[in-house]
Write a protein that holds these residues in place. Structure first.
Motif, PDB file in Angstrom:
ATOM      1  N   TRP A 177     -38.264  -0.602  -9.677  1.00  0.00           N
ATOM      2  CA  TRP A 177     -39.373  -0.158  -8.837  1.00  0.00           C
ATOM      3  C   TRP A 177     -38.849   0.813  -7.782  1.00  0.00           C
ATOM      4  CZ3 TRP A 177     -41.574  -2.446  -3.949  1.00  0.00           C
ATOM      5  CH2 TRP A 177     -42.816  -1.882  -3.638  1.00  0.00           C
ATOM      6  N   MET A 178     -37.695   0.495  -7.244  1.00  0.00           N
ATOM      7  CA  MET A 178     -36.977   1.403  -6.357  1.00  0.00           C
ATOM      8  C   MET A 178     -35.492   1.202  -6.637  1.00  0.00           C
ATOM      9  SD  MET A 178     -37.303  -0.401  -2.575  1.00  0.00           S
ATOM     10  CE  MET A 178     -38.929   0.235  -2.329  1.00  0.00           C
ATOM     11  N   ASP A 179     -34.703   2.240  -6.392  1.00  0.00           N
ATOM     12  CA  ASP A 179     -33.293   2.161  -6.744  1.00  0.00           C
ATOM     13  C   ASP A 179     -32.485   3.048  -5.810  1.00  0.00           C
ATOM     14  OD1 ASP A 179     -31.174   1.182  -8.258  1.00  0.00           O
ATOM     15  OD2 ASP A 179     -32.001   1.849 -10.159  1.00  0.00           O
ATOM     16  N   ASP A 180     -31.173   2.812  -5.817  1.00  0.00           N
ATOM     17  CA  ASP A 180     -30.321   3.673  -5.005  1.00  0.00           C
ATOM     18  C   ASP A 180     -30.150   5.005  -5.709  1.00  0.00           C
ATOM     19  OD1 ASP A 180     -28.700   2.932  -7.096  1.00  0.00           O
ATOM     20  OD2 ASP A 180     -27.087   2.162  -5.875  1.00  0.00           O
ATOM     21  N   PRO A 181     -29.778   6.067  -5.086  1.00  0.00           N
ATOM     22  CA  PRO A 181     -29.261   6.108  -3.724  1.00  0.00           C
ATOM     23  C   PRO A 181     -30.349   6.332  -2.666  1.00  0.00           C
ATOM     24  CG  PRO A 181     -28.982   8.246  -4.723  1.00  0.00           C
ATOM     25  CD  PRO A 181     -29.618   7.347  -5.770  1.00  0.00           C
ATOM     26  N   ASP A 182     -31.552   6.682  -3.083  1.00  0.00           N
ATOM     27  CA  ASP A 182     -32.584   7.052  -2.105  1.00  0.00           C
ATOM     28  C   ASP A 182     -33.466   5.894  -1.662  1.00  0.00           C
ATOM     29  OD1 ASP A 182     -31.735   9.716  -2.225  1.00  0.00           O
ATOM     30  OD2 ASP A 182     -32.997  10.071  -3.994  1.00  0.00           O
ATOM     31  N   TRP A 183     -33.515   4.811  -2.428  1.00  0.00           N
ATOM     32  CA  TRP A 183     -34.342   3.639  -2.131  1.00  0.00           C
ATOM     33  C   TRP A 183     -35.820   3.997  -1.964  1.00  0.00           C
ATOM     34  CZ3 TRP A 183     -31.790  -0.248  -3.705  1.00  0.00           C
ATOM     35  CH2 TRP A 183     -30.405  -0.268  -3.570  1.00  0.00           C
ATOM     36  N   GLU A 184     -36.234   4.974  -2.765  1.00  0.00           N
ATOM     37  CA  GLU A 184     -37.647   5.343  -2.777  1.00  0.00           C
ATOM     38  C   GLU A 184     -38.283   4.745  -4.020  1.00  0.00           C
ATOM     39  OE1 GLU A 184     -38.017   9.582  -2.469  1.00  0.00           O
ATOM     40  OE2 GLU A 184     -36.951   9.628  -0.553  1.00  0.00           O
ATOM     41  N   ILE A 185     -39.588   4.530  -3.953  1.00  0.00           N
ATOM     42  CA  ILE A 185     -40.292   3.969  -5.100  1.00  0.00           C
ATOM     43  C   ILE A 185     -40.185   4.940  -6.276  1.00  0.00           C
ATOM     44  CG2 ILE A 185     -42.561   3.287  -5.980  1.00  0.00           C
ATOM     45  CD1 ILE A 185     -43.145   2.177  -3.188  1.00  0.00           C
ATOM     46  N   ASN A 186     -39.877   4.405  -7.417  1.00  0.00           N
ATOM     47  CA  ASN A 186     -39.728   5.160  -8.645  1.00  0.00           C
ATOM     48  C   ASN A 186     -41.045   5.888  -8.952  1.00  0.00           C
ATOM     49  OD1 ASN A 186     -39.555   6.002 -11.335  1.00  0.00           O
ATOM     50  ND2 ASN A 186     -38.955   3.995 -12.124  1.00  0.00           N
ATOM     51  N   PRO A 187     -41.050   7.220  -8.946  1.00  0.00           N
ATOM     52  CA  PRO A 187     -42.296   7.951  -9.188  1.00  0.00           C
ATOM     53  C   PRO A 187     -42.826   7.767 -10.606  1.00  0.00           C
ATOM     54  CG  PRO A 187     -40.448   9.474  -9.120  1.00  0.00           C
ATOM     55  CD  PRO A 187     -39.920   8.120  -8.720  1.00  0.00           C
ATOM     56  N   ASN A 188     -41.982   7.290 -11.526  1.00  0.00           N
ATOM     57  CA  ASN A 188     -42.398   7.061 -12.915  1.00  0.00           C
ATOM     58  C   ASN A 188     -42.682   5.596 -13.224  1.00  0.00           C
ATOM     59  OD1 ASN A 188     -42.113   9.826 -13.712  1.00  0.00           O
ATOM     60  ND2 ASN A 188     -39.892   9.512 -13.667  1.00  0.00           N
ATOM     61  N   PHE A 189     -42.688   4.749 -12.189  1.00  0.00           N
ATOM     62  CA  PHE A 189     -42.839   3.315 -12.421  1.00  0.00           C
ATOM     63  C   PHE A 189     -44.125   3.000 -13.188  1.00  0.00           C
ATOM     64  CE2 PHE A 189     -44.121  -0.990 -11.101  1.00  0.00           C
ATOM     65  CZ  PHE A 189     -43.009  -1.691 -11.550  1.00  0.00           C
ATOM     66  N   TYR A 190     -45.242   3.484 -12.700  1.00  0.00           N
ATOM     67  CA  TYR A 190     -46.524   3.216 -13.366  1.00  0.00           C
ATOM     68  C   TYR A 190     -46.480   3.700 -14.810  1.00  0.00           C
ATOM     69  CZ  TYR A 190     -51.305   3.842 -14.929  1.00  0.00           C
ATOM     70  OH  TYR A 190     -52.453   3.810 -15.679  1.00  0.00           O
ATOM     71  N   LYS A 191     -46.021   4.913 -15.017  1.00  0.00           N
ATOM     72  CA  LYS A 191     -45.981   5.507 -16.356  1.00  0.00           C
ATOM     73  C   LYS A 191     -45.128   4.669 -17.306  1.00  0.00           C
ATOM     74  CE  LYS A 191     -44.649   9.728 -18.778  1.00  0.00           C
ATOM     75  NZ  LYS A 191     -44.052  11.042 -18.655  1.00  0.00           N
ATOM     76  N   GLU A 192     -43.960   4.239 -16.837  1.00  0.00           N
ATOM     77  CA  GLU A 192     -43.054   3.460 -17.682  1.00  0.00           C
ATOM     78  C   GLU A 192     -43.644   2.100 -18.036  1.00  0.00           C
ATOM     79  OE1 GLU A 192     -38.925   3.449 -16.286  1.00  0.00           O
ATOM     80  OE2 GLU A 192     -39.339   5.350 -15.278  1.00  0.00           O
ATOM     81  N   VAL A 193     -44.227   1.414 -17.056  1.00  0.00           N
ATOM     82  CA  VAL A 193     -44.814   0.104 -17.318  1.00  0.00           C
ATOM     83  C   VAL A 193     -46.054   0.250 -18.199  1.00  0.00           C
ATOM     84  CG1 VAL A 193     -45.888  -1.931 -16.262  1.00  0.00           C
ATOM     85  CG2 VAL A 193     -43.865  -0.894 -15.209  1.00  0.00           C
ATOM     86  N   ASN A 194     -46.853   1.256 -17.930  1.00  0.00           N
ATOM     87  CA  ASN A 194     -48.059   1.491 -18.725  1.00  0.00           C
ATOM     88  C   ASN A 194     -47.694   1.755 -20.186  1.00  0.00           C
ATOM     89  OD1 ASN A 194     -50.941   1.775 -18.885  1.00  0.00           O
ATOM     90  ND2 ASN A 194     -50.627   3.980 -19.066  1.00  0.00           N
ATOM     91  N   GLN A 195     -46.621   2.511 -20.426  1.00  0.00           N
ATOM     92  CA  GLN A 195     -46.179   2.791 -21.798  1.00  0.00           C
ATOM     93  C   GLN A 195     -45.756   1.506 -22.508  1.00  0.00           C
ATOM     94  OE1 GLN A 195     -43.140   5.777 -21.241  1.00  0.00           O
ATOM     95  NE2 GLN A 195     -44.590   7.454 -21.610  1.00  0.00           N
ATOM     96  N   ILE A 196     -45.095   0.619 -21.790  1.00  0.00           N
ATOM     97  CA  ILE A 196     -44.680  -0.660 -22.372  1.00  0.00           C
ATOM     98  C   ILE A 196     -45.909  -1.465 -22.770  1.00  0.00           C
ATOM     99  CG2 ILE A 196     -43.596  -2.891 -21.841  1.00  0.00           C
ATOM    100  CD1 ILE A 196     -41.630  -1.208 -20.028  1.00  0.00           C
ATOM    101  N   GLN A 197     -46.891  -1.523 -21.889  1.00  0.00           N
ATOM    102  CA  GLN A 197     -48.102  -2.291 -22.179  1.00  0.00           C
ATOM    103  C   GLN A 197     -48.879  -1.675 -23.340  1.00  0.00           C
ATOM    104  OE1 GLN A 197     -51.437  -2.485 -19.311  1.00  0.00           O
ATOM    105  NE2 GLN A 197     -51.178  -4.710 -19.427  1.00  0.00           N
ATOM    106  N   LYS A 198     -49.031  -0.372 -23.340  1.00  0.00           N
ATOM    107  CA  LYS A 198     -49.811   0.299 -24.386  1.00  0.00           C
ATOM    108  C   LYS A 198     -49.127   0.243 -25.750  1.00  0.00           C
ATOM    109  CE  LYS A 198     -53.162   1.296 -21.703  1.00  0.00           C
ATOM    110  NZ  LYS A 198     -54.225   0.317 -21.651  1.00  0.00           N
ATOM    111  N   ALA A 199     -47.830   0.012 -25.779  1.00  0.00           N
ATOM    112  CA  ALA A 199     -47.107  -0.086 -27.043  1.00  0.00           C
ATOM    113  C   ALA A 199     -47.340  -1.426 -27.738  1.00  0.00           C
ATOM    114  CB  ALA A 199     -45.612   0.129 -26.813  1.00  0.00           C
ATOM    115  N   SER A 200     -47.974  -2.368 -27.057  1.00  0.00           N
ATOM    116  CA  SER A 200     -48.233  -3.673 -27.661  1.00  0.00           C
ATOM    117  C   SER A 200     -49.340  -3.561 -28.703  1.00  0.00           C
ATOM    118  CB  SER A 200     -48.619  -4.694 -26.590  1.00  0.00           C
ATOM    119  OG  SER A 200     -49.896  -4.405 -26.061  1.00  0.00           O
ATOM    120  N   THR A 201     -49.424  -4.522 -29.565  1.00  0.00           N
ATOM    121  CA  THR A 201     -50.419  -4.531 -30.629  1.00  0.00           C
ATOM    122  C   THR A 201     -51.838  -4.450 -30.097  1.00  0.00           C
ATOM    123  OG1 THR A 201     -48.924  -5.841 -31.978  1.00  0.00           O
ATOM    124  CG2 THR A 201     -51.225  -5.809 -32.648  1.00  0.00           C
TER     125      THR A 201
END
Length: 137
Positions: free
Chosen positions: A49-73
């Motif tokens: 969700w956030m990571d070093d070195p900047d400790w900012e929220i991952n701008p692709n978080f929604y997209k990545e999680v949404n892709q995981i969910q949409k890949a389900s049956t």
């Protein structure tokens, strides 16, 4: 449960849901260092969700999680978020709900659990404390 609100599950409840629903996905949202060196639930997917070195929220978080969910049956599998103690996963889950996702849960006691009277984790609750399957890289 209304799928448009964030679901709250203990680590034991999350493990039961994963066992019951084989399409459910457990996403570890901790930093890369936490995921690798502290350990993580077996078969979890890492999306920081956030990571070093900047400790900012991952701008692709929604997209990545949404892709995981949409890949389900069924295109809407349960997504269970886990972090260290449940705080970040709740915030991240609420952001996913606000962005329009459904069927989102978070693990209230996280991977390591709450702080005890000695300011240490892993002695009261959490995924590891409850003896649920985990591994370390």
């Amino acid at each position: 449960m209304n799928t448009k609100t964030l679901g709250h599950l203990s680590s034991l409840e999350a493990a039961a849901l994963l066992k019951e629903n084989h399409e459910a996905k457990l996403i570890d949202i901790r930093t890369s260092m936490e995921f690798l060196f502290i350990g993580h639930p077996k078969e979890s997917i890492h999306v920081a969700w956030m990571d070093d070195p900047d400790w900012e929220i991952n701008p692709n978080f929604y997209k990545e999680v949404n892709q995981i969910q949409k890949a389900s049956t069924n295109n809407n599998c349960p997504i269970i978020l886990i972090c260290r103690s449940g705080n970040r996963s709740e915030k991240a889950g609420l952001e996913l709900i606000e962005a329009g996702m459904e069927n989102i849960y978070h693990v209230t006691d996280g991977f390591e659990g709450e702080l005890d009277e000695n300011n240490q984790r892993g002695t009261l609750d959490g995924w590891r404390f409850n003896g649920l399957p985990w591994e370390q890289c």
